[in-house]
Scaffold this motif. Structure first.
Motif, PDB file in Angstrom:
ATOM      1  N   PRO A 135       0.927  -1.134  -0.099  1.00 58.71           N
ATOM      2  CA  PRO A 135      -0.057   0.002  -0.094  1.00 58.71           C
ATOM      3  C   PRO A 135       0.969   1.220   0.007  1.00 58.71           C
ATOM      4  O   PRO A 135       1.845   1.319   0.507  1.00 58.71           O
ATOM      5  CB  PRO A 135      -0.739  -0.196   1.252  1.00 58.71           C
ATOM      6  N   GLY A 136       0.488   2.334  -0.984  1.00 57.74           N
ATOM      7  CA  GLY A 136       1.103   3.615  -0.803  1.00 57.74           C
ATOM      8  C   GLY A 136       2.448   3.424  -1.275  1.00 57.74           C
ATOM      9  O   GLY A 136       3.056   4.576  -1.175  1.00 57.74           O
ATOM     10  N   CYS A 137       3.071   2.564  -1.921  1.00 62.55           N
ATOM     11  CA  CYS A 137       4.293   2.548  -2.717  1.00 62.55           C
ATOM     12  C   CYS A 137       4.181   3.477  -4.132  1.00 62.55           C
ATOM     13  O   CYS A 137       3.103   3.583  -4.749  1.00 62.55           O
ATOM     14  CB  CYS A 137       4.635   1.211  -3.329  1.00 62.55           C
ATOM     15  N   LEU A 138       5.348   4.092  -4.353  1.00 66.42           N
ATOM     16  CA  LEU A 138       5.386   4.687  -5.496  1.00 66.42           C
ATOM     17  C   LEU A 138       6.359   4.277  -6.474  1.00 66.42           C
ATOM     18  O   LEU A 138       7.694   4.491  -5.898  1.00 66.42           O
ATOM     19  CB  LEU A 138       5.546   6.516  -4.996  1.00 66.42           C
ATOM     20  N   ILE A 139       6.211   3.955  -7.653  1.00 66.64           N
ATOM     21  CA  ILE A 139       7.047   3.279  -8.572  1.00 66.64           C
ATOM     22  C   ILE A 139       7.352   4.218  -9.595  1.00 66.64           C
ATOM     23  O   ILE A 139       6.288   4.128 -10.267  1.00 66.64           O
ATOM     24  CB  ILE A 139       6.621   1.899  -8.966  1.00 66.64           C
ATOM     25  N   GLY A 140       8.484   4.886  -9.974  1.00 68.58           N
ATOM     26  CA  GLY A 140       8.739   5.946 -11.034  1.00 68.58           C
ATOM     27  C   GLY A 140       8.633   5.184 -12.323  1.00 68.58           C
ATOM     28  O   GLY A 140       8.691   3.934 -12.401  1.00 68.58           O
ATOM     29  N   ASP A 141       8.566   6.028 -13.329  1.00 69.25           N
ATOM     30  CA  ASP A 141       8.541   5.732 -14.598  1.00 69.25           C
ATOM     31  C   ASP A 141      10.120   4.789 -14.766  1.00 69.25           C
ATOM     32  O   ASP A 141      11.099   4.949 -14.559  1.00 69.25           O
ATOM     33  CB  ASP A 141       8.736   6.795 -15.767  1.00 69.25           C
ATOM     34  N   GLY A 142       9.852   3.608 -15.829  1.00 72.84           N
ATOM     35  CA  GLY A 142      11.018   3.028 -16.179  1.00 72.84           C
ATOM     36  C   GLY A 142      11.817   2.135 -15.056  1.00 72.84           C
ATOM     37  O   GLY A 142      12.872   1.724 -15.461  1.00 72.84           O
ATOM     38  N   VAL A 143      11.048   1.918 -14.042  1.00 71.00           N
ATOM     39  CA  VAL A 143      11.692   1.033 -12.957  1.00 71.00           C
ATOM     40  C   VAL A 143      11.503  -0.435 -13.532  1.00 71.00           C
ATOM     41  O   VAL A 143      10.562  -0.653 -13.790  1.00 71.00           O
ATOM     42  CB  VAL A 143      11.042   1.437 -11.566  1.00 71.00           C
ATOM     43  N   GLN A 144      12.536  -1.249 -12.821  1.00 71.71           N
ATOM     44  CA  GLN A 144      12.547  -2.409 -13.104  1.00 71.71           C
ATOM     45  C   GLN A 144      12.736  -3.287 -11.911  1.00 71.71           C
ATOM     46  O   GLN A 144      13.734  -2.965 -10.972  1.00 71.71           O
ATOM     47  CB  GLN A 144      13.803  -2.946 -14.127  1.00 71.71           C
ATOM     48  N   ILE A 145      11.814  -4.121 -11.727  1.00 70.64           N
ATOM     49  CA  ILE A 145      11.993  -4.863 -10.286  1.00 70.64           C
ATOM     50  C   ILE A 145      12.003  -6.323 -10.755  1.00 70.64           C
ATOM     51  O   ILE A 145      10.922  -6.895 -11.345  1.00 70.64           O
ATOM     52  CB  ILE A 145      10.684  -4.747  -9.301  1.00 70.64           C
ATOM     53  N   GLY A 146      12.842  -7.164 -10.196  1.00 67.47           N
ATOM     54  CA  GLY A 146      13.087  -8.664 -10.563  1.00 67.47           C
ATOM     55  C   GLY A 146      11.852  -9.233  -9.787  1.00 67.47           C
ATOM     56  O   GLY A 146      11.222  -8.903  -8.825  1.00 67.47           O
ATOM     57  N   ALA A 147      11.659 -10.754 -10.253  1.00 72.23           N
ATOM     58  CA  ALA A 147      10.577 -11.669  -9.671  1.00 72.23           C
ATOM     59  C   ALA A 147      10.694 -12.056  -8.128  1.00 72.23           C
ATOM     60  O   ALA A 147      11.745 -11.825  -7.618  1.00 72.23           O
ATOM     61  CB  ALA A 147      10.538 -12.803 -10.621  1.00 72.23           C
ATOM     62  N   ASP A 148       9.562 -11.960  -7.670  1.00 70.96           N
ATOM     63  CA  ASP A 148       9.360 -12.564  -6.264  1.00 70.96           C
ATOM     64  C   ASP A 148       9.853 -11.423  -5.421  1.00 70.96           C
ATOM     65  O   ASP A 148      10.257 -11.664  -4.095  1.00 70.96           O
ATOM     66  CB  ASP A 148      10.243 -13.897  -6.069  1.00 70.96           C
ATOM     67  N   SER A 149      10.044 -10.020  -5.710  1.00 78.42           N
ATOM     68  CA  SER A 149      10.361  -9.144  -5.054  1.00 78.42           C
ATOM     69  C   SER A 149       9.261  -8.430  -3.965  1.00 78.42           C
ATOM     70  O   SER A 149       7.942  -8.817  -4.613  1.00 78.42           O
ATOM     71  CB  SER A 149      11.082  -8.177  -5.664  1.00 78.42           C
ATOM     72  N   TRP A 150       9.422  -8.112  -2.828  1.00 74.87           N
ATOM     73  CA  TRP A 150       8.407  -7.391  -1.842  1.00 74.87           C
ATOM     74  C   TRP A 150       8.758  -6.053  -1.302  1.00 74.87           C
ATOM     75  O   TRP A 150       9.558  -5.891  -0.709  1.00 74.87           O
ATOM     76  CB  TRP A 150       8.250  -8.730  -0.688  1.00 74.87           C
TER      77      TRP A 150
END
Length: 342
Positions: A135-150
């Protein structure tokens, strides 16, 4: 969860001494354990607690196998075995898969991803399978996040940053904010230097609550695989942190320093800017590193606790060390001249 000792050893290894059918429900300390609990002994000094413990079974080193006749698992490192068993008994409770209606999502996501209330995900993001965006996370443009991340509630990741697989980022962490870069003009005003690098984080990294990692000025800030960062840590721009390094709370690294692999940094320790700290170095709590370190070992630069009156007296002497050294050199010279004359 309830499993037998035999099942546990079958999964995690170790040598079982005793009845494999003994049922285990949870991990506990020696003092608090009761029926159905598995406790561990890592230090022989706590032998008395082992003898009085009500645990159904124990994790012991082979050298401690004879300390009890109750069921026990023998492992070379009981603490490590405890950690792995605790993970099995206490898996994190994942939220439901899907995107909460209040979330704002501008990038396509895998069907396995969970996005919490009021989270925002920008454009052109690449979010891996099974990720949790709290909840309330802010992910900017062009961000990469790998599998199974929390990402727990309230994490902020600025544009273009990269986070590897299986990351855990706790609430309030800020990844990719501007580094502290300014130039001074002739009138002694500060001129901001645009910070155009990224933060690139490897796989299996854990980042504590309210920890901040600044983006690079030109090059990227780099965090290696397996790095573990406690709460309230500051990593400045263009820093590089090697694989499997661990840092305790309130520690920090100033800009453009390079920290090697498997380094351990104690709480409230600091590493000044533009330094190199080599592999397998331990920086004790409260230590300020002001010169590069290249030889593995433990480095300490802090004062022991003492009564205030003693502290005042000792530091009064420290202020006069230069004058005392000059007087000592004069006396040594006089003694040397006297010996020559005699």
């Amino acid at each position: 969860m309830e499993i037998s000792l035999g099942e546990l050893v079958g999964r995690l290894g170790g040598e079982l001494v005793g009845d494999p059918a003994v049922s285990i429900k949870q991990i506990a300390t020696l003092d608090k354990a009761g029926e159905g609990d598995l406790a561990f002994l890592a230090n022989p000094r706590y032998r008395a607690a082992l003898e009085s413990s009500q645990a159904s079974a124990f994790i012991l080193s082979p050298k401690a196998a004879g300390l009890t006749d109750r069921p026990r698992i023998l492992a070379a490192d009981p603490y490590l075995y405890f950690a792995r068993a605790a993970q099995w008994f206490n898996p994190p409770k994942r939220p439901a898969i899907g995107i909460h209606p209040s979330a704002v999502v501008a990038s396509p996501l895998p069907a396995s991803v969970s996005v919490g209330p009021n989270a925002v995900i920008g454009e052109n993001c690449d979010i891996g399978e099974n990720c949790v965006i709290g909840p309330g996370c802010l992910i900017g443009d062009g961000v990469q996040i790998g599998a199974d991340s929390w990402l727990h509630a309230g994490v902020k990741i600025y544009a273009a940053c990269v986070i590897g697989a299986r990351a855990i980022v706790h609430s309030g962490a800020v990844i990719g904010s501007d580094g502290f870069g300014f130039a001074r003009d002739g009138d002694k005003h500060w001129v901001k230097i645009p910070q155009i690098g990224r933060v690139v984080i490897g796989d299996d990294v854990e980042i504590g609550a309210n920890t901040t990692i600044d983006r690079g000025a030109l090059d990227d800030t780099l965090i290696g695989n397996g790095v573990k960062l406690d709460n309230l840590i500051q990593i400045a721009h263009n820093v590089q942190v090697g694989d499997d390094t661990i840092m305790a709370g309130h520690s920090g690294i100033a800009g453009s320093s390079h920290v090697g692999r498997r380094v351990m940094v104690g709480g409230q320790a600091g590493i000044a800017g533009h330094l190199v700290v080599g592999d397998d170095i331990v920086v004790s709590a409260g230590t300020i590193v002001t010169k590069s370190l290249d030889k593995p070992g433990v480095y300490t630069a802090m004062l022991p606790q003492m009564p205030h009156a003693d502290w005042v007296r000792n530091f009064a002497h420290l202020r006069r060390l230069d004058a005392m050294a000059d007087r000592l050199r004069e006396l040594e010279k006089k003694l040397a001249d006297k010996k020559e004359k005699s």
